[in-house]
Design a protein around this motif. Structure first.
Motif, PDB file in Angstrom:
ATOM      1  N   THR A  43      -9.545   0.796 -26.783  1.00 25.59           N
ATOM      2  CA  THR A  43      -8.937   0.774 -25.460  1.00 25.59           C
ATOM      3  C   THR A  43      -9.808  -0.103 -24.566  1.00 25.59           C
ATOM      4  O   THR A  43     -11.006   0.165 -24.406  1.00 25.59           O
ATOM      5  CB  THR A  43      -8.831   2.181 -24.865  1.00 25.59           C
ATOM      6  OG1 THR A  43      -8.041   3.005 -25.727  1.00 25.59           O
ATOM      7  CG2 THR A  43      -8.184   2.138 -23.481  1.00 25.59           C
ATOM      8  N   GLN A  86     -15.946   3.780 -17.774  1.00 24.94           N
ATOM      9  CA  GLN A  86     -16.607   3.429 -19.025  1.00 24.94           C
ATOM     10  C   GLN A  86     -17.832   4.306 -19.266  1.00 24.94           C
ATOM     11  O   GLN A  86     -18.073   4.749 -20.399  1.00 24.94           O
ATOM     12  CB  GLN A  86     -17.011   1.957 -19.018  1.00 24.94           C
ATOM     13  CG  GLN A  86     -17.598   1.484 -20.349  1.00 24.94           C
ATOM     14  CD  GLN A  86     -17.727  -0.022 -20.407  1.00 24.94           C
ATOM     15  OE1 GLN A  86     -17.922  -0.678 -19.395  1.00 24.94           O
ATOM     16  NE2 GLN A  86     -17.613  -0.585 -21.600  1.00 24.94           N
ATOM     17  N   TYR A  91     -13.295   4.226 -21.921  1.00 19.21           N
ATOM     18  CA  TYR A  91     -12.926   2.931 -22.488  1.00 19.21           C
ATOM     19  C   TYR A  91     -13.982   2.472 -23.486  1.00 19.21           C
ATOM     20  O   TYR A  91     -15.172   2.757 -23.338  1.00 19.21           O
ATOM     21  CB  TYR A  91     -12.791   1.876 -21.395  1.00 19.21           C
ATOM     22  CG  TYR A  91     -11.809   2.236 -20.304  1.00 19.21           C
ATOM     23  CD1 TYR A  91     -10.482   2.518 -20.606  1.00 19.21           C
ATOM     24  CD2 TYR A  91     -12.200   2.282 -18.968  1.00 19.21           C
ATOM     25  CE1 TYR A  91      -9.572   2.844 -19.605  1.00 19.21           C
ATOM     26  CE2 TYR A  91     -11.297   2.604 -17.972  1.00 19.21           C
ATOM     27  CZ  TYR A  91      -9.994   2.890 -18.295  1.00 19.21           C
ATOM     28  OH  TYR A  91      -9.100   3.214 -17.296  1.00 19.21           O
ATOM     29  N   THR A  94     -14.783  -3.027 -21.480  1.00 12.63           N
ATOM     30  CA  THR A  94     -14.176  -3.300 -20.179  1.00 12.63           C
ATOM     31  C   THR A  94     -14.464  -4.742 -19.782  1.00 12.63           C
ATOM     32  O   THR A  94     -15.453  -5.342 -20.205  1.00 12.63           O
ATOM     33  CB  THR A  94     -14.704  -2.366 -19.069  1.00 12.63           C
ATOM     34  OG1 THR A  94     -16.118  -2.550 -18.913  1.00 12.63           O
ATOM     35  CG2 THR A  94     -14.409  -0.911 -19.404  1.00 12.63           C
TER      36      THR A  94
END
Length: 332
Positions: A43, A86, A91, A94
């Motif tokens: 992701t 993050q 995630y 990023t």
């Protein structure tokens, strides 16, 4: 205002870029099996600006898939929000402004690492805009005025402070209000509605592309100044970042992501239609806007000297109490 396209291909490095991209891509021709990775499903959060075009091209052209990765792209409201999420583990990778990442490292010991560069400043890609009919014609006339930023701490305040300083104004000589980039044009257009917006009056706004072009198209905003000048000229803007913990756990995944995105960076520098296609598909803009908007440059390696200039400006304008060692974040 009719904007020049300003997306000038980096002609002098085309051959070198192509060679490096081929070396980095590691088998994007479809003959070899994708390399083994520890974590194939990623992701990735990115601010939907032209700085993220490399990510979009890699997704659209199957460059991640060729590296054995399945990437889900999430649009982020701003770099500071990206970093916070993050650090919370939301995630894998990023993309955002280096200023926010360096602040997280300097203030919160975030231990972040730059996998690959995303964008550098280029003419017309980051600007101060004023509403149509504004009496403000020069940066020096902003004394005592209010400027719109997307966040109180981030790359915007650094770039605007540098611009003001270069034009003989102290950054403390202006006031700031804060709006997300997608809402900035509407707020700038409403600047004359004093009765309703007295507490949020905005005389000028800082915007990157494609929001610059969007503001020109939607409200007739005009350029007051290009912030790609003086102390901020050619600065690195954004990169693809992971935590050191994530990098230690997934080194093959990190290398695969880097190969794919660097191949996409090379494409972005030499094929402007690919940038347009990526922005239309993932950046939430119309094709007309994407075709008009000026693009930054898409570097193929991180430059510690240029990145240190950003860190120096952060200290100069009070975001950090001492100069951050920018090279500590660069890996590869």
């Amino acid at each position: 205002m009719i904007r020049p396209s300003a997306r000038i291909a980096v002609v002098g490095v085309l051959a070198a870029a192509a060679v490096l991209a081929a070396a980095c891509s590691g088998g994007g021709g479809g003959q070899a099996a994708p390399p083994a990775v520890e974590k194939p499903d990623l992701t990735v959060a990115a601010v939907p600006a032209l700085d993220s075009a490399g990510l979009y091209i890699a997704q659209q052209r199957g460059l991640f898939a060729a590296q054995g990765l399945h990437v889900t792209i999430v649009a982020a409201p701003g770099s500071a929000a990206v970093v916070k999420s993050q650090m919370a583990g939301k995630y894998d990778v990023t993309e955002g402004a280096y200023v926010s990442y360096m602040l997280a490292d300097a203030l919160h010991r975030a231990d972040l690492r730059v996998l690959a560069p995303a964008s550098n400043m280029a003419p017309l890609t980051q600007e101060l805009l004023v509403p149509p009919g504004s009496p403000i014609q020069t940066v020096s006339q902003l004394k005592g005025k209010t400027i719109g930023l997307n966040a109180p701490i981030g790359i915007g305040i650094v770039l605007v402070s540098a611009l003001l300083s270069d034009n003989g104004l102290s950054p403390s000589a202006v006031h700031y209000v804060y709006y997300p980039f997608p809402k900035m044009a509407a707020a700038l257009a409403a600047h004359k509605m004093a009765a309703a917006l007295a507490a949020h009056k905005m005389d000028a706004a800082y915007l990157p592309e494609p929001f610059i072009t969007g503001a020109e198209e939607s409200i007739g905003a005009t350029e007051l100044a290009d912030v790609d000048a003086g102390a901020a000229q050619s600065l690195p803007v954004s990169g693809y970042v992971v935590t050191q913990t994530w990098l230690n756990k997934y080194p093959k995944t990190a290398a695969a992501f880097r190969r794919a995105v660097l191949e996409a960076q090379s494409i972005a520098n030499t094929n402007l239609s690919a940038v347009v296609d990526g922005m239309v598909a993932y950046g939430g803009v119309s094709r007309t806007t994407a075709e008009i908007a000026a693009a930054p440059t898409y570097p193929l390696q991180s430059d510690p000297t240029l990145l240190q200039r950003t860190a120096n400006l952060m200290e100069q304008f009070g975001l950090t109490t001492q100069v951050f060692n920018a090279s500590s974040m660069i890996r590869g």
